[in-house]
Motif scaffolding. Structure first.
Motif, PDB file in Angstrom:
ATOM      1  N   GLU A  41       0.731  -1.202   0.019  1.00 16.63           N
ATOM      2  CA  GLU A  41      -0.106   0.171   0.091  1.00 16.63           C
ATOM      3  C   GLU A  41       1.020   1.217   0.071  1.00 16.63           C
ATOM      4  O   GLU A  41       1.955   1.057   0.468  1.00 16.63           O
ATOM      5  N   LEU A  42       0.320   2.252  -0.557  1.00 20.38           N
ATOM      6  CA  LEU A  42       1.111   3.497  -0.550  1.00 20.38           C
ATOM      7  C   LEU A  42       0.476   4.591   0.249  1.00 20.38           C
ATOM      8  O   LEU A  42      -0.810   4.743   0.006  1.00 20.38           O
ATOM      9  N   LEU A  57      -3.736  13.257  -5.990  1.00 20.57           N
ATOM     10  CA  LEU A  57      -3.717  11.852  -5.226  1.00 20.57           C
ATOM     11  C   LEU A  57      -5.232  11.168  -4.780  1.00 20.57           C
ATOM     12  O   LEU A  57      -5.175   9.863  -5.009  1.00 20.57           O
ATOM     13  N   LEU A  58      -6.093  12.008  -4.978  1.00 20.63           N
ATOM     14  CA  LEU A  58      -7.487  11.464  -4.607  1.00 20.63           C
ATOM     15  C   LEU A  58      -7.673  10.825  -6.250  1.00 20.63           C
ATOM     16  O   LEU A  58      -8.446   9.749  -5.893  1.00 20.63           O
ATOM     17  N   ALA A  59      -7.289  11.245  -7.401  1.00 22.58           N
ATOM     18  CA  ALA A  59      -7.799  10.593  -8.541  1.00 22.58           C
ATOM     19  C   ALA A  59      -6.909   9.321  -8.481  1.00 22.58           C
ATOM     20  O   ALA A  59      -7.450   8.433  -8.903  1.00 22.58           O
ATOM     21  N   ARG A  66      -4.891   0.469  -3.697  1.00 20.17           N
ATOM     22  CA  ARG A  66      -3.485   0.581  -2.791  1.00 20.17           C
ATOM     23  C   ARG A  66      -3.202   1.935  -2.471  1.00 20.17           C
ATOM     24  O   ARG A  66      -2.281   1.998  -1.691  1.00 20.17           O
ATOM     25  N   ILE A  67      -3.510   2.904  -3.413  1.00 20.79           N
ATOM     26  CA  ILE A  67      -2.997   4.384  -2.623  1.00 20.79           C
ATOM     27  C   ILE A  67      -3.995   4.774  -1.783  1.00 20.79           C
ATOM     28  O   ILE A  67      -5.248   5.129  -1.973  1.00 20.79           O
ATOM     29  N   LYS A  68      -3.363   5.291  -0.797  1.00 19.42           N
ATOM     30  CA  LYS A  68      -4.272   5.738   0.338  1.00 19.42           C
ATOM     31  C   LYS A  68      -3.863   7.150   0.613  1.00 19.42           C
ATOM     32  O   LYS A  68      -2.647   7.670   0.528  1.00 19.42           O
ATOM     33  N   LEU A  69      -4.745   8.023   1.132  1.00 15.28           N
ATOM     34  CA  LEU A  69      -4.510   9.655   1.355  1.00 15.28           C
ATOM     35  C   LEU A  69      -4.939   9.821   2.887  1.00 15.28           C
ATOM     36  O   LEU A  69      -5.829   9.493   3.365  1.00 15.28           O
ATOM     37  N   GLY A 312      -9.039   5.622   2.164  1.00 20.30           N
ATOM     38  CA  GLY A 312      -8.780   4.225   1.957  1.00 20.30           C
ATOM     39  C   GLY A 312      -8.373   3.317   3.251  1.00 20.30           C
ATOM     40  O   GLY A 312      -7.930   2.342   3.193  1.00 20.30           O
ATOM     41  N   PHE A 313      -8.809   4.024   4.278  1.00 19.76           N
ATOM     42  CA  PHE A 313      -8.496   3.060   5.742  1.00 19.76           C
ATOM     43  C   PHE A 313      -9.940   2.488   6.009  1.00 19.76           C
ATOM     44  O   PHE A 313     -10.465   3.175   7.022  1.00 19.76           O
TER      45      PHE A 313
END
Ligand code: UDP
Ligand code: MG
Length: 326
Positions: A41-42, A57-59, A66-69, A312-313
């Motif tokens: 995950e990133l 980042l949202l896009a 896997r991309i979390k912000l 993303g969590f």
């Protein structure tokens, strides 16, 4: 993704006004992870960017889960952003990396290898730095060596934040909630089996450094005050030295007077001595102030950071700030 699939590697990246580098960073990191072949995950910690970083980042998050912000409510600084990243990371190992591609993502493969051999902290050592000004190179060099001499912790020379940490080290790091954080120092402080891998530091992919001289100096002060009492002790040493010197001076002056010599006659000597001592005293008041201000920040007990929103969590977005940030 409601059920949590176990993640082997969390990659934590702090981001402050980095719209020019985010797409390229994403491309490089996905390439590398493809080859490495572990689940990952990133975790992007958006440190109050005022450009289009959040949008980008949202896009990415929407197309690739896997991309979390983690969005901060304002700019808190790189060290705090990294702290939040470690708080949110789920992986068995966590890699901390800069977004500007000065830290080559390709090195992660080598770090994982060392980790599998049983090392709990694998830090990246800069063998060579391209595209940095001679001034930056010289000050960085001085900084690492000075820090090594005066601190009680064995902080490896020429390392940045780029490193891999085993979950055990990460859990220990999470318990360190001091406000003025020099992360690479803390990561040495926690101990465990540590090792380094060497790499050549490249130039920033695009954009400008987010560390102008003032910020660099502040970080240096944080590093020194976090790990050393030497500046405080210098006052004692200097006091003793000056006291002894002046005792000798007094004896000499009396001797000269008694033998009828008026060599130290006049106000200039007195004035210079008073100004000199005044200067020294103010310097040490300032040093006291540096420590005092930091104690005050700890006493106030404010949260380390404020998350305006996290993406993303699953199920964890609503964690109470107080559970997490103190
Ligand atoms: N950064 C951050 N918050 C800040 C300053 C920097 O999150 O207040 C991030 C930045 O986006 C980058 C990393 O920290 O990913 C390192 O910053 P930079 O490359 O500007 O530092 P340098 O390499 O010049 O020392
Ligand atoms: Mg950089």
């Amino acid at each position: 993704m409601t059920e949590t699939t176990p993640v082997t590697l969390s990659i934590v990246v702090p981001i402050y006004n980095e719209e020019e580098v985010i797409p390229e960073f994403y491309r490089r990191i996905t390439d590398v992870m493809q080859q490495v072949g572990v689940t990952w995950e990133l975790i992007c910690v958006n440190d109050g960017s005022r450009d289009r970083s959040e949008e980008l980042l949202l896009a990415l998050h929407e197309t690739d889960p896997r991309i979390k912000l983690v969005n901060f409510s304002r700019n808190f600084g790189q060290m705090i952003a990294l702290t939040a990243g470690l708080d949110y990371a789920d992986g068995d190992a966590v890699v901390v990396i800069d977004v500007d591609l000065q830290d080559p993502p390709e090195l992660i493969a080598e770090m994982l290898e060392k980790w599998r051999e049983g090392h709990e902290v694998v830090y990246a050592v800069r063998a060579d730095r391209a595209g940095e000004s001679p001034f930056k190179l010289w000050t960085a060099n001085l900084f690492y060596r000075l820090l090594r001499r005066i601190t009680d912790v064995d902080i490896p020379v020429d390392t940045g934040e780029f490193r891999l940490m085993d979950r055990r080290a990460v859990l220990t790091m999470r318990r360190l909630r001091e406000h003025h954080r020099f992360m690479r120092g803390l990561s040495s402080w926690v101990g465990y089996r540590q090792t380094g891998v060497r790499y050549n530091r490249s130039e920033r992919f695009a954009g400008d450094t987010k560390y102008p001289l003032g910020r660099m100096l502040r970080l240096t002060m944080d590093a020194i005050t976090s790990f050393s009492y030497l500046p405080l002790r210098l006052g004692t040493y200097m006091g003793f030295t000056l006291a002894i010197v002046s005792l000798v001076g007094i004896a000499i002056t009396i001797g000269l007077r008694l033998s009828g010599n008026n060599a130290f006659y006049g106000q200039a000597t007195t004035l210079v001595a008073v100004l000199f001592l005044g200067g020294i005293q103010l310097i040490f008041l300032g040093i006291l102030g540096e420590y005092l201000g930091r104690i005050y920040d700890e006493v106030k007990g404010r949260p380390l950071y404020i998350v305006s929103r996290a993406y993303g969590f699953a199920g964890r977005d609503d964690r109470k700030p107080t559970d997490l940030h103190r």
